[in-house]
Design a protein around this motif. Structure first.
Motif, PDB file in Angstrom:
ATOM      1  N   TYR A 117       0.837  -1.188   0.000  1.00 27.42           N
ATOM      2  CA  TYR A 117       0.000   0.000   0.000  1.00 27.42           C
ATOM      3  C   TYR A 117       0.881   1.250   0.000  1.00 27.42           C
ATOM      4  O   TYR A 117       1.981   1.243   0.551  1.00 27.42           O
ATOM      5  CB  TYR A 117      -0.900   0.046   1.243  1.00 27.42           C
ATOM      6  N   GLN A 140       0.773   5.229   1.210  1.00 29.53           N
ATOM      7  CA  GLN A 140       0.032   6.183   2.027  1.00 29.53           C
ATOM      8  C   GLN A 140       0.672   7.558   1.934  1.00 29.53           C
ATOM      9  O   GLN A 140       1.771   7.786   2.451  1.00 29.53           O
ATOM     10  CB  GLN A 140      -0.032   5.734   3.484  1.00 29.53           C
ATOM     11  N   GLY A 163      -1.706  12.390   5.293  1.00 27.68           N
ATOM     12  CA  GLY A 163      -3.065  12.877   5.476  1.00 27.68           C
ATOM     13  C   GLY A 163      -4.139  12.055   4.789  1.00 27.68           C
ATOM     14  O   GLY A 163      -5.326  12.389   4.878  1.00 27.68           O
ATOM     15  N   GLN A 164      -3.729  10.978   4.114  1.00 31.96           N
ATOM     16  CA  GLN A 164      -4.681  10.118   3.401  1.00 31.96           C
ATOM     17  C   GLN A 164      -4.644   8.700   3.949  1.00 31.96           C
ATOM     18  O   GLN A 164      -3.712   8.319   4.664  1.00 31.96           O
ATOM     19  CB  GLN A 164      -4.355  10.086   1.905  1.00 31.96           C
ATOM     20  N   GLY A 165      -5.651   7.917   3.594  1.00 28.21           N
ATOM     21  CA  GLY A 165      -5.623   6.504   3.938  1.00 28.21           C
ATOM     22  C   GLY A 165      -4.732   5.745   2.965  1.00 28.21           C
ATOM     23  O   GLY A 165      -4.452   6.217   1.864  1.00 28.21           O
ATOM     24  N   PRO A 166      -4.255   4.563   3.343  1.00 27.83           N
ATOM     25  CA  PRO A 166      -3.431   3.759   2.427  1.00 27.83           C
ATOM     26  C   PRO A 166      -4.190   3.405   1.150  1.00 27.83           C
ATOM     27  O   PRO A 166      -5.390   3.145   1.187  1.00 27.83           O
ATOM     28  CB  PRO A 166      -3.133   2.509   3.263  1.00 27.83           C
ATOM     29  N   LEU A 168       4.607   7.014   2.464  1.00 29.90           N
ATOM     30  CA  LEU A 168       4.922   5.877   3.335  1.00 29.90           C
ATOM     31  C   LEU A 168       4.434   4.625   2.614  1.00 29.90           C
ATOM     32  O   LEU A 168       3.248   4.520   2.268  1.00 29.90           O
ATOM     33  CB  LEU A 168       4.204   6.035   4.676  1.00 29.90           C
ATOM     34  N   LEU A 198       3.637   0.769   2.755  1.00 31.63           N
ATOM     35  CA  LEU A 198       3.274  -0.201   3.766  1.00 31.63           C
ATOM     36  C   LEU A 198       3.129  -1.593   3.165  1.00 31.63           C
ATOM     37  O   LEU A 198       2.586  -1.747   2.067  1.00 31.63           O
ATOM     38  CB  LEU A 198       1.942   0.191   4.425  1.00 31.63           C
ATOM     39  N   PRO A 210       5.875  -1.560   9.765  1.00 30.30           N
ATOM     40  CA  PRO A 210       6.069  -0.166  10.161  1.00 30.30           C
ATOM     41  C   PRO A 210       6.178   0.786   8.980  1.00 30.30           C
ATOM     42  O   PRO A 210       6.067   2.000   9.167  1.00 30.30           O
ATOM     43  CB  PRO A 210       7.381  -0.209  10.939  1.00 30.30           C
ATOM     44  N   ARG A 244       9.509   4.997   4.667  1.00 31.07           N
ATOM     45  CA  ARG A 244       9.256   6.385   4.279  1.00 31.07           C
ATOM     46  C   ARG A 244      10.160   6.729   3.113  1.00 31.07           C
ATOM     47  O   ARG A 244      11.368   6.800   3.268  1.00 31.07           O
ATOM     48  CB  ARG A 244       9.511   7.321   5.463  1.00 31.07           C
TER      49      ARG A 244
END
Lengths: 114, 110
Positions: free
Chosen positions: A35, A37, A40-43, A88, A90, A107, A110
């Motif tokens: 995913y 991300q 400020g947003q969802g994955p 980020l 994931l 985790p 980044r």
């Protein structure tokens, strides 16, 4: 028990470069998903791999690719990096074939593209 | 297209002040509704999976409920350590693709 692990933790790349991110799932989990991300947003779903085969792909360009290894670990590759790829990243793992069971996230890595 | 919408975007509570977070979903054939907690710079932490309307699950001060159109995360007597972003996600079919909402940022103050 160890959870999902990802490496590296942080990465800084320049536009146009290529990057490889790595993920090791929870022991016994055979499905790995990736995913993205943005702050400020969802994955957002990128890929799912199960038993080394791609089982799902999100709405991402062909610059994004992934693979899964015999030990169920996975790599995500991104070519020709753009500034907008900064996010980020994931990785999540789940039990085999358990699409409706909880996925467990690592985790994250980044990635900063300058 | 599957959609998940969360409200409010942000919520500030005093310690002990109970409240609810909302997650509404528009998906074809819901297989599971998930709640996650995410701390800044970290990966989402799995909280609950709900499968059918009427189902409820609890964990410490958190209780998740599900209807045919939405899910609620109830927080009872929150503490400052409950401060985080709470994410809702839905999955359909047999694939593991999760469709996430944008999250609710919860801040609990003393």
């Amino acid at each position: 028990d160890a959870g999902v692990t990802q490496s590296p933790t942080h990465l800084i790349k320049t536009r146009g470069q290529q990057v490889t991110l790595r993920c090791s799932p929870i022991s016994g989990h055979k499905s790995v998903s990736w995913y993205q991300q943005v702050l400020g947003q969802g994955p957002q779903f990128i890929f799912q791999y199960y038993e080394k085969e791609e089982r799902g792909r999100g709405n991402f360009p062909d610059r994004f690719s992934a693979r899964q290894f015999p030990n169920y670990s996975s790599e995500l590759n991104v070519n020709a990096l753009l500034l907008g790829d900064s996010a980020l990243y994931l990785c999540a793992s789940s039990f085999p074939g358990a699409g409706s069971v909880g996925q467990y996230f690592g985790p994250g890595t980044r990635l900063t593209v300058t | 297209e599957d959609q998940v919408t969360q409200s409010p975007e942000a919520l500030r509570l005093q310690e002990g002040e109970s409240s609810s977070l909302n997650c509404s979903y528009t998906v074809s054939g819901l297989r599971g509704l998930f709640w996650y907690r995410q701390d800044p710079g970290k990966g989402p932490e799995f909280l609950f999976t709900l499968y059918s309307a009427g189902e409820e699950k609890e964990k410490e001060r958190l209780k998740a409920t599900l209807t045919k159109k939405e899910s609620f995360l109830h927080i009872t007597a929150p503490k400052p350590e409950d401060s985080a972003t709470y994410l809702c996600a839905a999955t359909t079919g047999t694939a593991s693709k999760l469709t996430f909402g944008t999250g609710t940022r919860l801040q609990v103050t003393l």
